[in-house]
Enzyme design. Structure first.
Site, mmCIF file in Angstrom:
data_model
loop_
_atom_site.group_PDB
_atom_site.id
_atom_site.type_symbol
_atom_site.label_atom_id
_atom_site.label_comp_id
_atom_site.label_asym_id
_atom_site.label_seq_id
_atom_site.Cartn_x
_atom_site.Cartn_y
_atom_site.Cartn_z
ATOM 1 N N ARG A 223 -51.592 17.907 12.268
ATOM 2 C CA ARG A 223 -50.745 18.664 11.346
ATOM 3 C C ARG A 223 -49.829 17.670 10.645
ATOM 4 N NH1 ARG A 223 -47.471 22.072 14.869
ATOM 5 N NH2 ARG A 223 -46.551 22.726 12.893
ATOM 6 N N LYS B 255 -48.768 22.814 24.290
ATOM 7 C CA LYS B 255 -48.425 24.239 24.400
ATOM 8 C C LYS B 255 -48.939 25.060 23.227
ATOM 9 C CE LYS B 255 -43.622 24.769 22.840
ATOM 10 N NZ LYS B 255 -42.453 25.622 23.125
ATOM 11 N N ASP B 256 -49.317 24.419 22.138
ATOM 12 C CA ASP B 256 -49.886 25.155 21.010
ATOM 13 C C ASP B 256 -51.403 25.264 21.089
ATOM 14 O OD1 ASP B 256 -47.403 25.566 19.797
ATOM 15 O OD2 ASP B 256 -47.467 23.595 18.840
ATOM 16 N N THR C 228 -34.435 32.210 18.045
ATOM 17 C CA THR C 228 -35.681 31.827 18.719
ATOM 18 C C THR C 228 -36.785 32.781 18.282
ATOM 19 O OG1 THR C 228 -36.825 31.482 20.820
ATOM 20 C CG2 THR C 228 -35.159 33.203 20.806
ATOM 21 N N SER D 139 -39.516 32.765 20.275
ATOM 22 C CA SER D 139 -40.309 32.759 21.499
ATOM 23 C C SER D 139 -39.963 33.974 22.355
ATOM 24 C CB SER D 139 -40.011 31.460 22.264
ATOM 25 O OG SER D 139 -40.257 31.626 23.636
ATOM 26 N N LEU D 140 -40.954 34.832 22.626
ATOM 27 C CA LEU D 140 -40.723 36.001 23.477
ATOM 28 C C LEU D 140 -40.304 35.567 24.877
ATOM 29 C CD1 LEU D 140 -43.812 38.219 22.529
ATOM 30 C CD2 LEU D 140 -41.485 38.309 21.596
ATOM 31 N N ARG D 141 -40.826 34.429 25.289
ATOM 32 C CA ARG D 141 -40.501 33.882 26.605
ATOM 33 C C ARG D 141 -39.009 33.542 26.705
ATOM 34 N NH1 ARG D 141 -39.774 28.803 27.885
ATOM 35 N NH2 ARG D 141 -40.363 28.124 25.806
ATOM 36 N N ARG D 142 -38.504 32.829 25.710
ATOM 37 C CA ARG D 142 -37.074 32.464 25.717
ATOM 38 C C ARG D 142 -36.220 33.721 25.579
ATOM 39 N NH1 ARG D 142 -38.521 27.387 21.781
ATOM 40 N NH2 ARG D 142 -39.032 25.947 23.460
ATOM 41 N N ARG E 97 -37.948 30.654 12.128
ATOM 42 C CA ARG E 97 -39.231 29.979 11.987
ATOM 43 C C ARG E 97 -39.043 28.664 11.250
ATOM 44 N NH1 ARG E 97 -44.123 31.970 11.564
ATOM 45 N NH2 ARG E 97 -44.520 29.777 11.921
ATOM 46 N N ARG F 258 -35.226 24.374 11.230
ATOM 47 C CA ARG F 258 -34.447 25.192 12.172
ATOM 48 C C ARG F 258 -33.045 24.642 12.371
ATOM 49 N NH1 ARG F 258 -38.367 27.744 16.675
ATOM 50 N NH2 ARG F 258 -40.139 28.006 15.302
ATOM 51 N N CYS G 297 -52.824 38.722 23.468
ATOM 52 C CA CYS G 297 -51.550 39.018 22.804
ATOM 53 C C CYS G 297 -50.450 38.175 23.422
ATOM 54 C CB CYS G 297 -51.219 40.490 22.884
ATOM 55 S SG CYS G 297 -50.818 41.030 24.524
HETATM 56 C C1 DPM Z 1 -45.225 27.956 21.178
HETATM 57 C C2 DPM Z 1 -43.951 28.541 21.293
HETATM 58 C C3 DPM Z 1 -43.097 27.808 20.431
HETATM 59 C C4 DPM Z 1 -43.898 26.799 19.805
HETATM 60 C C5 DPM Z 1 -43.601 29.708 22.174
HETATM 61 C C6 DPM Z 1 -42.772 29.340 23.416
HETATM 62 C C7 DPM Z 1 -41.640 28.047 20.232
HETATM 63 C C8 DPM Z 1 -41.328 29.018 19.150
HETATM 64 C C9 DPM Z 1 -39.851 29.236 18.968
HETATM 65 C C10 DPM Z 1 -46.461 28.369 21.873
HETATM 66 N N1 DPM Z 1 -45.178 26.950 20.254
HETATM 67 O O1 DPM Z 1 -42.352 28.204 23.650
HETATM 68 O O2 DPM Z 1 -42.481 30.272 24.207
HETATM 69 O O3 DPM Z 1 -39.016 28.702 19.700
HETATM 70 O O4 DPM Z 1 -39.481 29.980 18.040
HETATM 71 C C11 DPM Z 1 -43.565 24.313 19.378
HETATM 72 C C12 DPM Z 1 -42.516 23.372 19.602
HETATM 73 C C13 DPM Z 1 -43.119 22.237 20.180
HETATM 74 C C14 DPM Z 1 -44.480 22.491 20.273
HETATM 75 C C15 DPM Z 1 -41.094 23.559 19.265
HETATM 76 C C16 DPM Z 1 -40.243 24.215 20.350
HETATM 77 C C17 DPM Z 1 -42.482 20.910 20.575
HETATM 78 C C18 DPM Z 1 -42.371 20.725 22.073
HETATM 79 C C19 DPM Z 1 -43.656 20.403 22.808
HETATM 80 C C20 DPM Z 1 -43.475 25.739 18.791
HETATM 81 N N2 DPM Z 1 -44.728 23.735 19.759
HETATM 82 O O5 DPM Z 1 -40.716 24.813 21.310
HETATM 83 O O6 DPM Z 1 -38.998 24.122 20.201
HETATM 84 O O7 DPM Z 1 -44.420 19.512 22.375
HETATM 85 O O8 DPM Z 1 -43.897 21.018 23.847
#
Ligand code: DPM
Length: 325
Positions: A21, A93-94, A140, A142-145, A162, A168, A255
């Site tokens: 990306r 994590k993506d 945030t 993230s539903l988890r956070r 977003r 951000r 989901c």
């Molecule tokens: C995923 C989530 C988020 C990213 C969901 C989660 C965060 C979205 C948000 C699956 N991907 O964490 O529950 O906070 O609104 C993402 C980030 C990184 C990779 C940024 C972040 C960098 C850290 C890494 C977005 N993907 O989480 O702040 O490499 O692990």
């Protein structure tokens, strides 16, 4: 028709193409991978090609609404399957836990701090999550956070945010939010560790599966590429992340669900803690499994089954039903 095999890696005609990306963080990660490989294999040629993904383009919709499989990975995967590139560097994590036919997770690199971090607006420099004023707005997507912080800090309000890390932070600094939650790893890799106001401990926020590690995806069975990637592989991170990914794979039903984890590997013992939360943060279902790192994936799967029977199944069904409504 028979296609001829690509020239050997050592052929001067052959450049190894790494697809990434375009975001600043993605490029920092991909350039690190390229530089490491170039250092180990000075006689080979490496080139980085960049692409935009759905997740980069669609910025006005909440992640949890569009956020399904492969949001940040699909275009890169198609490029590898077409033969336009040889491997992709992702934030692990993506990367979905199930990959398209023809591709595989080639290696997992050493993990940065996997924890979530609190970043506050300058006006809250003296505050913690607990002492932020009633109604303070936390950004945030993230539903988890969201679910975990709602549970522990019911006085706070949560708002979607977003865009890439820079966007951000800018939205926070402009005053649209009182604080935001980000992965510590992203900030550290971008040399913005000074923006971390506090690291959230696992008792407050269990991190996402694979958070802080890089996952390198390549064509299944591409032994020449797989051989190169072994120099980037980190065994402790791999064991931990394979357990985490098996846990998530067993729970996913297509989901977005608030799911968090924490792992450690000490004295050849793997400890995996997993959590399923209801969206309102009322219910947090959590358990821990300990075992032999050789059986990492089986431990992840077993922990997922335990959480299902402890009330997790009902939460998963509730979320699926809410998504359909
Ligand atoms: C995923 C989530 C988020 C990213 C969901 C989660 C965060 C979205 C948000 C699956 N991907 O964490 O529950 O906070 O609104 C993402 C980030 C990184 C990779 C940024 C972040 C960098 C850290 C890494 C977005 N993907 O989480 O702040 O490499 O692990």
């Amino acid at each position: 028709m028979q296609t001829s095999p690509p020239p050997p890696l050592s052929s001067p005609a052959r450049t190894i193409r790494i697809v990434s990306r375009k975001s600043q963080l993605a490029l920092i990660q991909t350039h690190w991978v390229r530089d490491e490989l170039q250092r180990h294999f000075p006689h080979l040629g490496f080139e980085v090609v960049t692409m935009e993904t759905q997740g980069d383009k669609v910025l006005d919709v909440s992640l949890s609404k569009i956020g399904d499989k492969g949001l940040f990975t699909q275009e890169l995967e198609e490029s590898m399957l077409r033969g336009d590139s040889d491997f992709a560097v992702h934030s692990l994590k993506d990367l979905p836990t199930r990959l398209p036919t023809g591709l595989m997770l080639g290696c997992i690199t050493e993990r940065e701090d996997p924890a979530d971090a609190l970043v506050v607006h300058a006006r809250h420099r003296q505050s913690t999550l607990a002492t932020l004023p009633e109604g303070a707005v936390i950004g945030t997507s993230s539903l988890r956070r969201l679910a975990q912080l709602r549970h522990h800090y019911p006085h706070l309000v949560f708002k979607d945010i977003r865009g890439n890390l820079n966007t951000r932070l800018q939205k926070l600094d402009e005053g649209g939010y009182d604080a935001i939650i980000l992965a510590a790893a992203g900030l550290l890799r971008m040399a913005m560790g000074d923006r971390i106001h506090a690291i959230l401990p696992p008792s407050i926020s269990l991190h996402a599966v694979g958070q802080g590690a890089l996952g390198i995806e390549c064509r299944a069975g591409d032994t020449a590429i797989l051989d190169l990637l072994t120099v980037l592989s980190h065994s402790a991170t791999t064991v931990r992340c394979l357990a985490e990914r098996a846990f998530l794979r067993e729970l996913e039903g297509g989901c977005q669900v608030p799911i968090g984890v924490n792992t450690s590997l000490v004295d050849n013992t793997l400890t995996l803690t997993g959590l399923i939360a209801s969206l309102d943060g009322q219910q947090l279902i959590q358990d821990t499994i300990v075992g032999d790192p050789e059986t990492a994936e089986a431990l992840g799967t077993e922990l997922a089954q335990r959480l299902r029977s402890q009330g997790g199944q009902a939460i998963l069904e509730e979320i699926v039903a809410a998504n359909r409504a």
